[in-house]
Write a protein that holds these residues in place. Structure first.
Motif, short mmCIF file in Angstrom:
data_model
loop_
_atom_site.label_atom_id
_atom_site.label_comp_id
_atom_site.label_asym_id
_atom_site.label_seq_id
_atom_site.Cartn_x
_atom_site.Cartn_y
_atom_site.Cartn_z
N LEU A 1 -6.15 2.99 -2.05
CA LEU A 1 -5.46 2.47 -0.88
C LEU A 1 -6.29 1.36 -0.22
CD1 LEU A 1 -3.08 2.67 1.08
CD2 LEU A 1 -4.38 4.40 2.36
N TYR B 1 0.35 3.96 -2.80
CA TYR B 1 -0.97 4.57 -2.80
C TYR B 1 -1.17 5.44 -1.57
CZ TYR B 1 -1.58 1.15 -6.47
OH TYR B 1 -1.42 0.44 -7.62
N LYS B 2 -0.49 5.12 -0.48
CA LYS B 2 -0.54 5.99 0.69
C LYS B 2 0.16 7.32 0.41
CE LYS B 2 0.13 5.91 5.68
NZ LYS B 2 0.59 7.28 5.75
N ASP C 1 -1.41 11.05 0.59
CA ASP C 1 -0.80 12.16 1.34
C ASP C 1 -0.58 13.38 0.44
OD1 ASP C 1 -0.83 10.57 3.56
OD2 ASP C 1 1.27 9.93 3.37
N PRO D 1 0.79 -1.23 0.00
CA PRO D 1 0.00 0.00 0.00
C PRO D 1 0.82 1.29 0.00
CG PRO D 1 0.14 -0.86 2.22
CD PRO D 1 0.93 -1.80 1.35
N ARG D 2 2.14 1.19 0.14
CA ARG D 2 2.94 2.41 0.31
C ARG D 2 2.83 3.38 -0.85
NH1 ARG D 2 8.49 -0.45 1.85
NH2 ARG D 2 7.69 -1.77 0.17
N GLN E 1 -7.80 7.41 -1.61
CA GLN E 1 -8.24 6.59 -0.47
C GLN E 1 -8.85 5.27 -0.95
OE1 GLN E 1 -8.00 7.40 3.09
NE2 GLN E 1 -8.33 5.19 2.95
#
Length: 468
Positions: free
Chosen positions: A203, A133-134, A138, A130-131, A200
């Motif tokens: 994610l 997409y996180k 952000d 998920p990194r 979101q």
């Protein structure tokens, strides 16, 4: 004596000397012919005598055999509850089946399931890294904060310019320009919020959850692989409870099934194994398809089974018994006792004369309702308790004296399996195939498997194989 007289006497003498041998040869030929005719006549007479002797001996032997009792095995016609059903070959299909694919691309992390385990709806089974997409989320949140700050500044400037405009210091154009800047920032903020929702959502898609309750299959992709969104198949989840079975019936059988289905709403359906001997599950007919396949002339039907013991497995072939009617007092005889003649099906019935202490066999015409493997349901012609011959019928003639002994029960015959409504059904019933039916009125020896009521006596397998 003159010379002329001498010449005339010589030929006459020669002719007189040659005449007796000619008559002797003709008599000899006549005698030979008579001898030959007598020999031929004697040979023909001997042949005729031998034929008559053979016939008399055969008649004597036949009379002796007729008078000699023939050993046979008999069993009594039974009266017991029996179902009337159609048979077909069905394919077990999951009631719901889901091929899981990733909705985002990325590296597959260690899986959260064990192959073959039961999973619940909403349970996490896989995770994609998920990194990335996180980080996008952000970034979208930062952009929103930036645009909100610009909007706040634009609103403050608009208030100042509005006071100056009222004092006559600035022009109307300057005030309108500041008002338009606020609208731009408001639009940018709405776009930033949509970007945040998209980020979101992506994610969230990194966490793959089971969409249904069911059994998870073998893993199709190992952890560490880079998978592509909406392309890579990860795993298959099949719902086992309930389970569906699809099967086909000939189009001429569909009307009576639909009439029964419309009147009773649910028709019992039994699923048997490939050997058609062991009942696997009991369910009900859900519905029929809305069209007939023109290439095969068959209609597809769907049955549903609770499958609590998970006896049915996806893509398994089963024999389907679609129960149309339950007969509480059906006359049942072993299928081996049914014979077929020019007048139709019949059985050999043994009548006992208590006074003479003898038993004789006679032909009893019958009407067959349904052949169910090793047993046959009789519509008419027999009564419960009558003794029918199951072995030794090939040596019988009408009025033949017999020595009757009770036949031993065959495997699968006698003890009846419980039908869907709790009534007995022969365990060895109906070796059906997809659309496979034995016709009523057909001798079981020539038409195995379950018969369908009202079908022609041809022993034909409907669409695929001849099980009959």
């Amino acid at each position: 004596m003159s010379i002329e007289d001498t010449r005339e006497s010589l030929p006459a003498a020669a002719g007189a000397a040659q005449q007796p041998p000619a008559r002797k040869g003709s008599w000899l030929r006549i005698v030979v012919y008579l001898v030959l005719v007598a020999a031929v006549g004697l040979a023909v007479w001997r042949i005729y005598q031998n034929q008559q002797l053979t016939k008399s001996q055969a008649a004597g032997q036949a009379a002796a055999l007729m008078g000699r009792p023939v050993p046979v095995q008999v069993t009594a016609a039974e009266e017991r509850p029996m179902p009337i059903f159609l048979t077909a070959l069905g394919t077990v299909t999951p009631y719901m089946s889901v091929t899981v694919k990733a909705r985002v691309s990325g590296e597959l992390m260690p899986v959260k399931f064990t192959e073959g385990q039961q999973v619940r709806q909403g349970e996490t089974i896989m995770v994609i890294d998920p990194r990335p997409y996180k980080a996008v989320l952000d970034q979208a949140r930062g952009t929103l904060a930036h645009d909100e700050a610009l909007l706040k500044n634009a609103q403050s400037e608009y208030k100042r310019y509005q006071a100056l405009y009222e004092a006559g210091v600035v022009s109307k154009e300057t005030l309108d320009s500041d008002e338009a800047a606020q609208g731009q920032y408001l639009g940018a903020i709405e776009s930033d919020k949509a970007a945040i929702e998209t980020a979101q959502l992506q994610l969230n898609w990194c966490t793959i959850q089971s969409p249904i309750d069911g059994r998870i299959g073998l893993r199709l992709v190992d952890p560490g692989n880079i998978i592509t969104a909406n392309t890579t198949n990860l795993v298959i989840i099949n719902q086992f409870q309930p389970m569906a079975v699809y099967f086909t019936l000939p189009e001429n059988e569909l009307p009576q099934v639909l009439r029964k289905l419309g009147a009773e709403k649910r028709l019992p359906v039994d699923a048997y194994d490939r050997g058609d001997t062991q009942k696997l599950a009991v369910g009900y007919l859900l519905t029929a398809d809305n069209q007939i396949d023109t290439t095969t002339g068959t209609a597809k039907l769907k049955a549903v089974f609770d499958n609590k013991d998970q006896a049915l497995f996806p893509n398994q072939f089963v024999n389907i018994h679609l129960v149309l009617e339950d007969r509480p007092n059906a006359i049942v005889v072993p299928s081996a006792s049914i014979q077929t003649g020019l007048q139709g099906p019949y059985v050999w019935v043994v009548d006992t004369d208590a006074a003479k202490k003898t038993a004789t066999a006679r032909i009893q015409p019958i009407k067959v309702a349904l052949a169910e493997g090793q047993v046959t349901i009789i519509d008419s012609g027999l009564q419960a308790g009558q003794q029918v011959v199951v072995d030794g019928a090939d040596r019988l003639r009408a009025g033949q004296i017999v020595i009757a002994s009770v036949a031993r029960q065959r495997s699968g015959q006698g003890a009846a399996a419980q039908g869907p409504s709790g009534q007995g059904s022969a365990p060895g019933a109906a070796q059906g195939g997809n659309g496979s039916f034995a016709a009523p009125g057909t001798a079981p020896g020539s038409a195995p498997a379950a018969s369908r009521q009202g079908a022609p006596a041809d022993g034909k397998h409907g669409d695929k194989r001849e099980k009959q």
